[in-house]
Design a protein around this motif. Structure first.
Motif, mmCIF file in Angstrom:
data_model
loop_
_atom_site.group_PDB
_atom_site.id
_atom_site.type_symbol
_atom_site.label_atom_id
_atom_site.label_comp_id
_atom_site.label_asym_id
_atom_site.label_seq_id
_atom_site.Cartn_x
_atom_site.Cartn_y
_atom_site.Cartn_z
ATOM 1 N N THR A 116 0.797 -1.226 0.000
ATOM 2 C CA THR A 116 0.000 0.000 0.000
ATOM 3 C C THR A 116 0.829 1.275 0.000
ATOM 4 O O THR A 116 0.334 2.316 -0.423
ATOM 5 C CB THR A 116 -0.979 0.016 1.186
ATOM 6 N N GLY A 117 2.059 1.220 0.471
ATOM 7 C CA GLY A 117 2.886 2.429 0.383
ATOM 8 C C GLY A 117 3.041 2.887 -1.053
ATOM 9 O O GLY A 117 2.827 4.061 -1.401
ATOM 10 N N GLN A 118 3.409 1.946 -1.915
ATOM 11 C CA GLN A 118 3.571 2.234 -3.332
ATOM 12 C C GLN A 118 2.227 2.604 -3.971
ATOM 13 O O GLN A 118 2.137 3.550 -4.767
ATOM 14 C CB GLN A 118 4.153 1.003 -4.025
ATOM 15 N N LEU A 120 -0.599 3.856 -2.516
ATOM 16 C CA LEU A 120 -1.129 5.142 -2.070
ATOM 17 C C LEU A 120 -0.367 6.308 -2.686
ATOM 18 O O LEU A 120 -0.948 7.352 -2.981
ATOM 19 C CB LEU A 120 -1.086 5.224 -0.545
ATOM 20 N N GLY A 121 0.939 6.130 -2.898
ATOM 21 C CA GLY A 121 1.706 7.171 -3.576
ATOM 22 C C GLY A 121 1.229 7.371 -5.004
ATOM 23 O O GLY A 121 1.119 8.508 -5.483
ATOM 24 N N SER A 122 0.926 6.288 -5.688
ATOM 25 C CA SER A 122 0.435 6.378 -7.064
ATOM 26 C C SER A 122 -0.924 7.059 -7.129
ATOM 27 O O SER A 122 -1.181 7.887 -8.007
ATOM 28 C CB SER A 122 0.337 4.978 -7.689
ATOM 29 N N ALA A 124 -2.186 9.202 -4.894
ATOM 30 C CA ALA A 124 -2.051 10.613 -4.527
ATOM 31 C C ALA A 124 -1.512 11.453 -5.680
ATOM 32 O O ALA A 124 -1.920 12.607 -5.864
ATOM 33 C CB ALA A 124 -1.147 10.742 -3.306
ATOM 34 N N SER A 125 -0.611 10.885 -6.465
ATOM 35 C CA SER A 125 -0.039 11.649 -7.576
ATOM 36 C C SER A 125 -1.032 11.854 -8.711
ATOM 37 O O SER A 125 -0.952 12.840 -9.442
ATOM 38 C CB SER A 125 1.213 10.947 -8.110
ATOM 39 N N ARG A 126 -1.972 10.933 -8.861
ATOM 40 C CA ARG A 126 -2.947 11.017 -9.945
ATOM 41 C C ARG A 126 -4.253 11.676 -9.515
ATOM 42 O O ARG A 126 -4.941 12.288 -10.338
ATOM 43 C CB ARG A 126 -3.276 9.612 -10.487
ATOM 44 N N PRO A 128 -5.331 13.752 -6.225
ATOM 45 C CA PRO A 128 -4.981 14.292 -4.905
ATOM 46 C C PRO A 128 -6.155 14.456 -3.944
ATOM 47 O O PRO A 128 -5.942 14.595 -2.737
ATOM 48 C CB PRO A 128 -4.371 15.660 -5.244
ATOM 49 N N SER A 311 0.628 0.068 -10.357
ATOM 50 C CA SER A 311 1.582 0.362 -9.279
ATOM 51 C C SER A 311 2.092 -0.888 -8.574
ATOM 52 O O SER A 311 3.201 -0.887 -8.041
ATOM 53 C CB SER A 311 0.941 1.297 -8.250
#
Length: 320
Positions: A116-118, A120-122, A124-126, A128, A311
């Protein structure tokens, strides 16, 4: 088939009510979910019985049980409701950059901790403004009444309590869509400098003190089943309820534990851990992202599925 006169007597709310009663198997509980009185639910069911020419639900001392016809209608009615939801939602096309929707993803503890770290980052970037709820799901206990260990999780998907689930379940019924993310292997994790790493033999494995992740506290897992087939056993000195606690306990003890490779690779440096291969072969678990086909008609869920696959699935070979 319903004729034109029959169709004029069917309201969408009756179909929604049918699905809730089918899920709850109890008129009063269904009424509470629908913010209706039990008598109103019973009256609505009476109207549906006339239209569909079937009793639909039979009363028992513990609630109601669906007829065979009601079970047959479950999936078609769920699809009708999903299509209506899609039609209503299409008034405002889904735009991830502007959407303020909230999605819910369910997965076992180890999958959540290692992916989920990877993910959630994906997201958030797409997108927000999109919020995510993560749900820890568990298989049915061994020996339970449910034949399929992930049956309850699949039902959560059908009830739309989850938008997507990530499960070790490569084969699903035609009602679902599954996308393969990665193959999960297990390794033996321990603190750096542990004596077992110098001689990781089956005999040393059996003599070691083991840690097991067990939400119920039951001191038995797949490793014990594999050992039993070889006439061996081990001592489980400690059980813990989740994988992150397992990493903490391994860091400061002589315990060893069979843990998912991705999880250990991601967190070994932080906790001062190392790992070796299992002393016996085990088939990897295929982790898939799963959603109902009805839910995939929702542009938002379809977008989320693509982000999950991009992701996590696209990078599955980097962590092998």
């Amino acid at each position: 088939m319903l004729n034109q006169t029959d169709l004029s007597r069917v309201e969408l709310n009756l179909l929604v009510l049918f699905r809730v009663v089918l899920e709850e198997r109890h008129v009063a509980r269904a009424a509470a979910r629908l913010n209706l009185t039990p008598s109103a639910v019973s009256h609505a069911l009476g109207r549906l019985r006339l239209v569909l020419n079937d009793p639909l639900f039979l009363r028992t001392p513990k609630g109601v049980v669906p007829t065979e016809r009601a079970l047959e209608l479950d999936h078609p009615i769920a699809e009708i409701i999903a299509r209506v939801e899609q039609l209503v939602g299409s008034a405002r096309p889904f735009d991830p950059a502007k959407s303020h929707r909230r999605f819910t993803i369910g997965a076992p503890d180890a999958v959540l901790a290692s992916t989920t770290g990877q993910l959630l980052g994906s997201i958030a970037s797409r997108a927000p403004h999109i919020d995510i709820g993560l749900i820890h799901v568990m298989p049915a206990p061994r020996g339970g009444a449910i034949g399929e260990p992930w049956h309850e999780c699949l039902e959560m998907l059908e009830r739309r309590e989850l938008d997507i689930a990530m499960l070790p379940l490569p084969a699903v019924s035609p009602r679902f869509e599954a996308r393969r993310l990665y193959d999960e292997e297990f390794v033996l994790a321990m603190r750096k400098g542990h004596a077992f790493a110098r001689a990781p033999t089956p005999a040393a494995f059996s003599r070691s003190q083991h840690l097991l992740v067990s939400l119920s506290g039951e001191p038995r897992g797949f490793v014990d089943e594999m050992l039993a087939r070889r006439g061996l056993k081990r001592r489980i000195a400690l059980t813990v309820p989740n994988f992150m606690m397992a990493l903490v306990q391994l860091a400061g003890s002589e315990l060893i534990a069979a843990l998912p490779r991705r999880l250990v690779q991601q967190h070994a440096g932080h906790f001062g851990l190392m790992f070796v291969e299992l002393p016996f072969a085990r088939k990897p678990d295929t982790i898939c992202a799963i959603a109902t086909k009805a839910a995939m008609k929702d542009a938002g869920v379809a977008w989320l599925m693509e982000v999950v696959f991009a992701s996590i699935g696209a990078g599955r070979n980097r962590n092998r």
